[in-house]
Motif scaffolding. Structure first.
Motif, PDB file in Angstrom:
ATOM      1  N   TYR A  93     -14.838   0.472  -7.290  1.00  0.00           N
ATOM      2  CA  TYR A  93     -14.244   1.145  -8.444  1.00  0.00           C
ATOM      3  C   TYR A  93     -13.419   2.373  -8.056  1.00  0.00           C
ATOM      4  O   TYR A  93     -13.210   3.259  -8.870  1.00  0.00           O
ATOM      5  CB  TYR A  93     -15.350   1.570  -9.418  1.00  0.00           C
ATOM      6  CG  TYR A  93     -16.181   0.432  -9.951  1.00  0.00           C
ATOM      7  CD1 TYR A  93     -15.647  -0.499 -10.839  1.00  0.00           C
ATOM      8  CD2 TYR A  93     -17.508   0.279  -9.565  1.00  0.00           C
ATOM      9  CE1 TYR A  93     -16.412  -1.544 -11.326  1.00  0.00           C
ATOM     10  CE2 TYR A  93     -18.283  -0.765 -10.052  1.00  0.00           C
ATOM     11  CZ  TYR A  93     -17.735  -1.676 -10.930  1.00  0.00           C
ATOM     12  OH  TYR A  93     -18.501  -2.700 -11.410  1.00  0.00           O
ATOM     13  N   SER A  94     -12.961   2.445  -6.799  1.00  0.00           N
ATOM     14  CA  SER A  94     -12.252   3.655  -6.346  1.00  0.00           C
ATOM     15  C   SER A  94     -11.016   3.944  -7.193  1.00  0.00           C
ATOM     16  O   SER A  94     -10.774   5.092  -7.583  1.00  0.00           O
ATOM     17  CB  SER A  94     -11.874   3.533  -4.869  1.00  0.00           C
ATOM     18  OG  SER A  94     -11.073   2.390  -4.636  1.00  0.00           O
TER      19      SER A  94
ATOM     20  N   SER B 196     -11.515  16.096  -6.656  1.00  0.00           N
ATOM     21  CA  SER B 196     -12.052  14.729  -6.703  1.00  0.00           C
ATOM     22  C   SER B 196     -11.484  13.876  -5.569  1.00  0.00           C
ATOM     23  O   SER B 196     -12.209  13.125  -4.909  1.00  0.00           O
ATOM     24  CB  SER B 196     -11.751  14.081  -8.060  1.00  0.00           C
ATOM     25  OG  SER B 196     -10.359  13.985  -8.285  1.00  0.00           O
ATOM     26  N   LEU B 197     -10.183  14.018  -5.298  1.00  0.00           N
ATOM     27  CA  LEU B 197      -9.556  13.230  -4.234  1.00  0.00           C
ATOM     28  C   LEU B 197     -10.087  13.642  -2.862  1.00  0.00           C
ATOM     29  O   LEU B 197     -10.462  12.791  -2.045  1.00  0.00           O
ATOM     30  CB  LEU B 197      -8.043  13.396  -4.287  1.00  0.00           C
ATOM     31  CG  LEU B 197      -7.241  12.647  -3.208  1.00  0.00           C
ATOM     32  CD1 LEU B 197      -7.490  11.146  -3.299  1.00  0.00           C
ATOM     33  CD2 LEU B 197      -5.749  12.946  -3.343  1.00  0.00           C
ATOM     34  N   LEU B 198     -10.156  14.963  -2.608  1.00  0.00           N
ATOM     35  CA  LEU B 198     -10.644  15.441  -1.319  1.00  0.00           C
ATOM     36  C   LEU B 198     -12.126  15.095  -1.126  1.00  0.00           C
ATOM     37  O   LEU B 198     -12.553  14.803  -0.002  1.00  0.00           O
ATOM     38  CB  LEU B 198     -10.438  16.949  -1.199  1.00  0.00           C
ATOM     39  CG  LEU B 198      -8.975  17.420  -1.085  1.00  0.00           C
ATOM     40  CD1 LEU B 198      -8.906  18.936  -0.984  1.00  0.00           C
ATOM     41  CD2 LEU B 198      -8.283  16.777   0.115  1.00  0.00           C
TER      42      LEU B 198
ATOM     43  N   ALA C 203      -6.703  -4.369   2.099  1.00  0.00           N
ATOM     44  CA  ALA C 203      -6.768  -4.829   0.710  1.00  0.00           C
ATOM     45  C   ALA C 203      -6.100  -3.830  -0.231  1.00  0.00           C
ATOM     46  O   ALA C 203      -5.394  -4.222  -1.178  1.00  0.00           O
ATOM     47  CB  ALA C 203      -8.226  -5.041   0.300  1.00  0.00           C
ATOM     48  N   ALA C 204      -6.317  -2.539   0.021  1.00  0.00           N
ATOM     49  CA  ALA C 204      -5.703  -1.516  -0.827  1.00  0.00           C
ATOM     50  C   ALA C 204      -4.179  -1.562  -0.723  1.00  0.00           C
ATOM     51  O   ALA C 204      -3.464  -1.386  -1.719  1.00  0.00           O
ATOM     52  CB  ALA C 204      -6.220  -0.134  -0.436  1.00  0.00           C
ATOM     53  N   LEU C 205      -3.662  -1.817   0.492  1.00  0.00           N
ATOM     54  CA  LEU C 205      -2.213  -1.933   0.676  1.00  0.00           C
ATOM     55  C   LEU C 205      -1.672  -3.185  -0.016  1.00  0.00           C
ATOM     56  O   LEU C 205      -0.592  -3.154  -0.629  1.00  0.00           O
ATOM     57  CB  LEU C 205      -1.877  -1.966   2.172  1.00  0.00           C
ATOM     58  CG  LEU C 205      -2.198  -0.685   2.958  1.00  0.00           C
ATOM     59  CD1 LEU C 205      -1.944  -0.903   4.451  1.00  0.00           C
ATOM     60  CD2 LEU C 205      -1.380   0.485   2.447  1.00  0.00           C
TER      61      LEU C 205
ATOM     62  N   ILE D  90      -0.370   4.829  -9.187  1.00  0.00           N
ATOM     63  CA  ILE D  90      -0.849   5.963  -8.388  1.00  0.00           C
ATOM     64  C   ILE D  90      -2.314   5.805  -7.976  1.00  0.00           C
ATOM     65  O   ILE D  90      -2.650   5.983  -6.796  1.00  0.00           O
ATOM     66  CB  ILE D  90      -0.619   7.296  -9.139  1.00  0.00           C
ATOM     67  CG1 ILE D  90       0.878   7.587  -9.237  1.00  0.00           C
ATOM     68  CG2 ILE D  90      -1.337   8.452  -8.435  1.00  0.00           C
ATOM     69  CD1 ILE D  90       1.220   8.810 -10.065  1.00  0.00           C
ATOM     70  N   PRO D  91      -3.256   5.488  -8.903  1.00  0.00           N
ATOM     71  CA  PRO D  91      -4.652   5.324  -8.466  1.00  0.00           C
ATOM     72  C   PRO D  91      -4.829   4.232  -7.410  1.00  0.00           C
ATOM     73  O   PRO D  91      -5.671   4.366  -6.515  1.00  0.00           O
ATOM     74  CB  PRO D  91      -5.386   4.957  -9.766  1.00  0.00           C
ATOM     75  CG  PRO D  91      -4.518   5.443 -10.858  1.00  0.00           C
ATOM     76  CD  PRO D  91      -3.121   5.308 -10.356  1.00  0.00           C
ATOM     77  N   ILE D  92      -4.044   3.169  -7.504  1.00  0.00           N
ATOM     78  CA  ILE D  92      -4.166   2.075  -6.540  1.00  0.00           C
ATOM     79  C   ILE D  92      -3.712   2.529  -5.153  1.00  0.00           C
ATOM     80  O   ILE D  92      -4.381   2.269  -4.147  1.00  0.00           O
ATOM     81  CB  ILE D  92      -3.359   0.844  -7.014  1.00  0.00           C
ATOM     82  CG1 ILE D  92      -4.004   0.269  -8.276  1.00  0.00           C
ATOM     83  CG2 ILE D  92      -3.286  -0.207  -5.917  1.00  0.00           C
ATOM     84  CD1 ILE D  92      -3.267  -0.926  -8.855  1.00  0.00           C
ATOM     85  N   TRP D  93      -2.574   3.232  -5.081  1.00  0.00           N
ATOM     86  CA  TRP D  93      -2.100   3.713  -3.785  1.00  0.00           C
ATOM     87  C   TRP D  93      -3.011   4.797  -3.224  1.00  0.00           C
ATOM     88  O   TRP D  93      -3.239   4.861  -2.008  1.00  0.00           O
ATOM     89  CB  TRP D  93      -0.664   4.232  -3.906  1.00  0.00           C
ATOM     90  CG  TRP D  93       0.349   3.136  -3.990  1.00  0.00           C
ATOM     91  CD1 TRP D  93       1.130   2.814  -5.057  1.00  0.00           C
ATOM     92  CD2 TRP D  93       0.687   2.197  -2.963  1.00  0.00           C
ATOM     93  NE1 TRP D  93       1.924   1.735  -4.778  1.00  0.00           N
ATOM     94  CE2 TRP D  93       1.687   1.335  -3.491  1.00  0.00           C
ATOM     95  CE3 TRP D  93       0.255   1.990  -1.657  1.00  0.00           C
ATOM     96  CZ2 TRP D  93       2.257   0.299  -2.757  1.00  0.00           C
ATOM     97  CZ3 TRP D  93       0.816   0.952  -0.924  1.00  0.00           C
ATOM     98  CH2 TRP D  93       1.793   0.122  -1.465  1.00  0.00           C
ATOM     99  N   LEU D  94      -3.568   5.645  -4.081  1.00  0.00           N
ATOM    100  CA  LEU D  94      -4.508   6.664  -3.609  1.00  0.00           C
ATOM    101  C   LEU D  94      -5.799   6.035  -3.102  1.00  0.00           C
ATOM    102  O   LEU D  94      -6.444   6.565  -2.187  1.00  0.00           O
ATOM    103  CB  LEU D  94      -4.812   7.668  -4.724  1.00  0.00           C
ATOM    104  CG  LEU D  94      -3.707   8.671  -5.050  1.00  0.00           C
ATOM    105  CD1 LEU D  94      -4.118   9.557  -6.226  1.00  0.00           C
ATOM    106  CD2 LEU D  94      -3.364   9.520  -3.835  1.00  0.00           C
TER     107      LEU D  94
END
Length: 511
Positions: A313-314, A400-402, A195-197, A338-342
């Motif tokens: 909500y990622s 936050s990402l890690l 879904a994210a892809l 960027i937030p969507i791909w991350l």
């Protein structure tokens, strides 16, 4: 009692008369006259794959809304290309929670449907509903249609999230049951990654959120078609006095004609549990209540450490952390993706954890896996909350990402699969459907409360404090699991019943 039509084993067959209302009167089943041994493994894989597509649909819906919501919530005055409706935080919560509310309703009724019509027709009915809901979402012209579509999708998920693990558990050999039921959870996470892809790919398309939300219909149609060729659970067949069909199905699944011992165990369990327990009987049965407390407690804990909040909500969380457009508004620039791909990266970390859990659950057992997993979840929730206390900087972004990646990786190998595995194993047959339905309902109710209040609570007390509340719940949950949850690894479903029945356990020890 109404007369049941017999299945004719072959390319075409007639399913039970009770099931005709849901799945139609005709189904095409795999030919059971083929060579048992050579096709057994393929047959199990086929059942697991098509069954687990229900998990993929569950995961797809959870993951796709993360990226789609950024577009849907955007103002047309900011970027008309994305066709957003300018939703407030409360409206976003309502859209997200519509699916969760539908899932609660579906899970409540799924136990009765599974007992009445069988596991297979309920899974197929869920696929049908998911297709309808996805179509409505794809053509939505405002928040009302979004809510209706999400509600229908939620009903479908409620049915399949109960029926699918139950189906897989009942056709699986005991020594790989945990692995196969865990595959349902692996497909949930695979659906989230996929879904994210899809979110990232359709970000650049005009009104791309319509394709994001409508794409799920392809998966649901595939599952429906696949189940036209799959049999009913042999345990359910025995339960409705169709022993000959149960024997043929079990021979195919096990790859041998010598299935009498397993059939005898099922029959003994059926004799002890001659009729399905009512809700009143369940709550007056000490051994069933013991199992239900474990099952519901695990489901509640799974949601209360914030997993679906993070998944729903990622992309929004990453945007708040500082990734993407500085103003937080969507505009037609590549940086906003960027937030969507991350979010795809973070979802993939949970997939890696979940794949690991599939193999570890049948090697080290349920207790070590979930205790280790929850410990990691607690640590990374604390770090994630701490990252939002830092000033805007590369350090804040990195931490936050890690922390999100670590949280989802740890959650994936234990907290994701073990609650589902346990709830497919621990209940007596006569209460299995009803109890599993209650447990899944508990999961969705907890999800409804947590996900439906996350943005509002974060606005009120701060996002750091919200993550720390999740961590505190996790600490209490870890202690409860350590002292209360039994180990079910390596035991048959009939042996697991003894863990919660002190009278039968005493008799067994005496013998």
């Amino acid at each position: 009692m109404s007369k049941k039509e017999e299945i004719k084993i072959g390319i075409t067959s007639t399913i039970p008369k009770q099931g005709s209302h849901i799945a139609g009167e005709h189904a095409r089943l795999i030919d059971f006259s083929d060579h048992h041994r050579s096709s057994s493994t393929k047959f199990i894989i086929l059942i697991t794959i098509f069954g687990s597509i229900g998990g993929a649909l569950f995961g797809y819906d959870t993951g796709v809304i993360s990226g789609a919501m950024i577009l849907i919530a955007s103002q047309k005055s900011v970027c008309e290309k994305y066709g957003g409706f300018g939703l407030s935080h409360i409206q976003q919560e309502v859209v997200v929670d519509a699916t969760v509310g539908g899932a609660i309703i579906g899970s409540i009724f799924s136990g009765w449907f599974c007992d009445r019509y069988g596991r297979r027709p309920v899974i197929m009915f869920g696929s049908f509903l998911f297709t309808i809901g996805s179509f409505i979402l794809g053509i939505s012209n405002g928040i009302n249609m979004l809510i209706i579509g999400r509600l229908i999708v939620g009903l479908a998920i409620g049915f399949s999230s109960h029926a699918t693990p139950l189906y897989i558990a009942e056709v699986s050999p005991s020594h790989i049951r945990g692995k196969l039921v865990s595959s349902f959870n692996a497909f949930i996470v695979a659906g989230q990654v996929f879904a994210a892809l899809i979110d990232g790919g359709f970000f650049y398309v005009k009104e791309g959120w319509r394709y994001m939300l409508g794409f799920a219909a392809i998966l649901s149609i595939t599952q429906y078609y696949g189940f036209l060729y799959l049999p009913e659970s042999p345990r359910w067949m025995l339960k409705v006095n169709r022993e000959q069909d149960a024997t043929k199905i079990l021979q195919k699944i096990r790859g041998t004609d010598n299935v009498q011992v397993e059939l005898n165990e099922m029959q003994e369990s059926l004799i002890q549990n001659q009729s399905a327990m009512s809700i009143s009987q369940i709550f007056h049965s000490p051994e069933t209540i013991k199992a239900l407390r474990i099952g519901c407690g695990l489901m509640m804990l799974q949601q209360s450490v914030g997993i679906n909040t993070v998944m729903y909500y990622s992309a929004t969380i990453l945007e708040l952390a500082g990734f993407g457009h500085p103003s937080g508004e969507i505009c037609c620039c590549e940086k906003d993706s960027i937030p969507i791909w991350l979010a795809a990266v973070t979802a993939f970390s949970q997939f890696i954890g979940c794949i690991s859990g599939m193999f570890l659950s049948d090697k080290y057992g349920r207790r070590p896996l979930i205790c280790g997993s929850l410990f990691g979840v607690i640590v990374f929730l604390i770090l994630l909350g701490a990252s939002f206390k830092l000033p805007q900087s590369s350090l804040r972004n990195t931490l936050s990402l890690l922390s999100l990646i670590g949280y989802l990786l740890c959650f994936g190998f234990g907290m994701s699969p073990v609650p589902w595995v346990m709830n497919s194993e621990i209940y007596p047959l006569r209460a299995r459907s009803a109890c599993a339905s209650i447990a899944v309902g508990t999961n969705w109710l907890s999800n409804f409360i947590i996900s439906g209040t996350f943005l509002s609570v974060a606005d009120s007390i701060g996002i750091s404090e919200t993550f720390w509340i999740f961590a505190s719940i996790g600490i209490v949950g870890w202690l409860w699991i350590y002292f209360k949850m039994p180990e079910t690894f390596g035991k048959s479903l009939e042996e697991i019943e003894l863990l919660f029945d002190s009278e039968k356990k005493s008799t067994s020890r005496a013998l």
